[in-house]
Motif scaffolding. Structure first.
Motif, PDB file in Angstrom:
ATOM      1  N   PHE A 167       0.834  -1.195   0.000  1.00  0.00           N
ATOM      2  CA  PHE A 167       0.000   0.000   0.000  1.00  0.00           C
ATOM      3  C   PHE A 167       0.872   1.250   0.000  1.00  0.00           C
ATOM      4  O   PHE A 167       1.979   1.248   0.541  1.00  0.00           O
ATOM      5  CB  PHE A 167      -0.899   0.048   1.246  1.00  0.00           C
ATOM      6  N   ALA A 168       0.365   2.307  -0.608  1.00  0.00           N
ATOM      7  CA  ALA A 168       0.965   3.635  -0.486  1.00  0.00           C
ATOM      8  C   ALA A 168       0.177   4.414   0.554  1.00  0.00           C
ATOM      9  O   ALA A 168      -1.063   4.350   0.582  1.00  0.00           O
ATOM     10  CB  ALA A 168       0.949   4.356  -1.835  1.00  0.00           C
ATOM     11  N   TYR A 169       0.890   5.130   1.410  1.00  0.00           N
ATOM     12  CA  TYR A 169       0.221   5.892   2.467  1.00  0.00           C
ATOM     13  C   TYR A 169      -0.725   6.930   1.863  1.00  0.00           C
ATOM     14  O   TYR A 169      -0.391   7.625   0.899  1.00  0.00           O
ATOM     15  CB  TYR A 169       1.253   6.588   3.351  1.00  0.00           C
ATOM     16  N   SER A 170      -1.900   7.038   2.452  1.00  0.00           N
ATOM     17  CA  SER A 170      -2.849   8.090   2.086  1.00  0.00           C
ATOM     18  C   SER A 170      -3.369   8.718   3.364  1.00  0.00           C
ATOM     19  O   SER A 170      -3.711   8.001   4.318  1.00  0.00           O
ATOM     20  CB  SER A 170      -4.008   7.525   1.259  1.00  0.00           C
ATOM     21  N   PRO A 171      -3.411  10.034   3.441  1.00  0.00           N
ATOM     22  CA  PRO A 171      -3.880  10.706   4.662  1.00  0.00           C
ATOM     23  C   PRO A 171      -5.316  10.334   4.998  1.00  0.00           C
ATOM     24  O   PRO A 171      -6.170  10.262   4.114  1.00  0.00           O
ATOM     25  CB  PRO A 171      -3.772  12.193   4.305  1.00  0.00           C
ATOM     26  N   LYS A 213       5.834   8.345  -3.730  1.00  0.00           N
ATOM     27  CA  LYS A 213       5.079   7.209  -3.188  1.00  0.00           C
ATOM     28  C   LYS A 213       4.769   6.197  -4.284  1.00  0.00           C
ATOM     29  O   LYS A 213       4.893   4.978  -4.075  1.00  0.00           O
ATOM     30  CB  LYS A 213       3.780   7.697  -2.528  1.00  0.00           C
ATOM     31  N   SER A 214       4.360   6.688  -5.449  1.00  0.00           N
ATOM     32  CA  SER A 214       4.029   5.802  -6.550  1.00  0.00           C
ATOM     33  C   SER A 214       5.247   4.995  -6.992  1.00  0.00           C
ATOM     34  O   SER A 214       5.152   3.781  -7.244  1.00  0.00           O
ATOM     35  CB  SER A 214       3.483   6.619  -7.723  1.00  0.00           C
ATOM     36  N   GLU A 215       6.396   5.657  -7.081  1.00  0.00           N
ATOM     37  CA  GLU A 215       7.616   4.964  -7.497  1.00  0.00           C
ATOM     38  C   GLU A 215       8.016   3.897  -6.482  1.00  0.00           C
ATOM     39  O   GLU A 215       8.370   2.767  -6.849  1.00  0.00           O
ATOM     40  CB  GLU A 215       8.754   5.971  -7.671  1.00  0.00           C
ATOM     41  N   ARG A 216       7.948   4.255  -5.208  1.00  0.00           N
ATOM     42  CA  ARG A 216       8.312   3.296  -4.161  1.00  0.00           C
ATOM     43  C   ARG A 216       7.348   2.112  -4.144  1.00  0.00           C
ATOM     44  O   ARG A 216       7.764   0.969  -3.912  1.00  0.00           O
ATOM     45  CB  ARG A 216       8.334   3.995  -2.803  1.00  0.00           C
TER      46      ARG A 216
END
Length: 252
Positions: free
Chosen positions: A159-163, A181-184
């Protein structure tokens, strides 16, 4: 007793597998007097469920901060408890874990993994990871990759962190840019796929026990099931006139 009764009712109805569900399974029993542990529950169910009925007991989810060696021992020794550990780590960076208030470190997480590998070497280990948590540096992201390379998860939810509203981290001024975030996320997904394939290849040439769950929706001549380690398997199987009755295994 109530959990065992529910399992026995399911067994009478023909179920072959149950999953014990909890946000943190090691919290089980803290409000019971006399106090019990989740490992005690696994032993109780394994002994109380008659042989030839429910064959598999699974559980989710574990929290590394509270995880007990007793659960590892139970999984390694009980015949009905499946050799599968879901151990979310979220990040390999200690500062990120501190910001998440996870209550453990890279090293303490790896000590758990080492114990699992020693006591239940054929067990599968699955996890969850979040990239781009506020303040995550390149060095801390690299620690996530380091942890993945050391563990080599059978399956990893990424998952990518989202507030989220009403959370402290959403208000911090050190948010990670969306493109980073997308690249990671893409990096961890590629690495997770490589590890998953590597872990799958250890089954090549082996015959394993598979509990059939359903037909393969993409191929009518196949069925789908899972191993004790929760590995999904598709294989050919003959159907009787009543398609609910499986007539025999042709190929595994």
């Amino acid at each position: 007793e109530n959990i065992l009764k529910e399992c026995l009712d399911l067994a009478e109805a023909g179920f072959k597998e149950v999953t014990l569900l909890g946000q943190n399974i090691d919290a089980y029993g803290r409000d019971i007097f006399p106090r019990r542990t989740f490992a005690d529950l696994l032993h109780y169910l394994n002994e109380g469920i008659p042989n030839g009925t429910i064959e598999r007991i699974r559980y989710v989810t574990s929290h590394p901060r509270y995880f007990s060696d007793r659960v590892i021992d139970a999984v390694a020794s009980l015949d009905k408890v499946c050799e599968c550990f879901h151990m979310p780590f979220q990040s390999g960076g200690d500062e990120v874990l501190k910001g998440m208030r996870r209550g453990y470190t890279f090293d303490s997480y790896m000590r758990i993994i080492k114990k699992i590998r020693e006591r239940s070497p054929d067990a599968s280990i699955c996890g969850d990871v979040i990239v781009g948590f506020p303040g995550e540096t390149d060095a801390e992201f690299q620690r996530t990759l380091d942890l993945m390379n050391e563990v080599k998860f059978d399956n990893l939810n990424t998952f990518a962190y989202s507030p989220r509203p009403n959370t402290e981290a959403a208000l911090w001024d050190n948010q990670v840019p969306e493109d980073v975030k997308s690249e990671r996320l893409q990096i961890v997904q590629r690495l997770a796929a490589t590890h998953g394939m590597e872990r799958s290849e250890r089954y090549l040439g082996k015959i394993v026990c598979v509990l059939v769950e359903d037909r393969n929706p993409r191929r009518s001549d196949q069925v789908m099931g899972r191993t004790r380690q929760n590995r999904q398997v598709f294989f050919h199987w003959g159907y009787s006139t009543d398609e609910r009755q499986i007539s025999g295994c042709e190929d595994c």
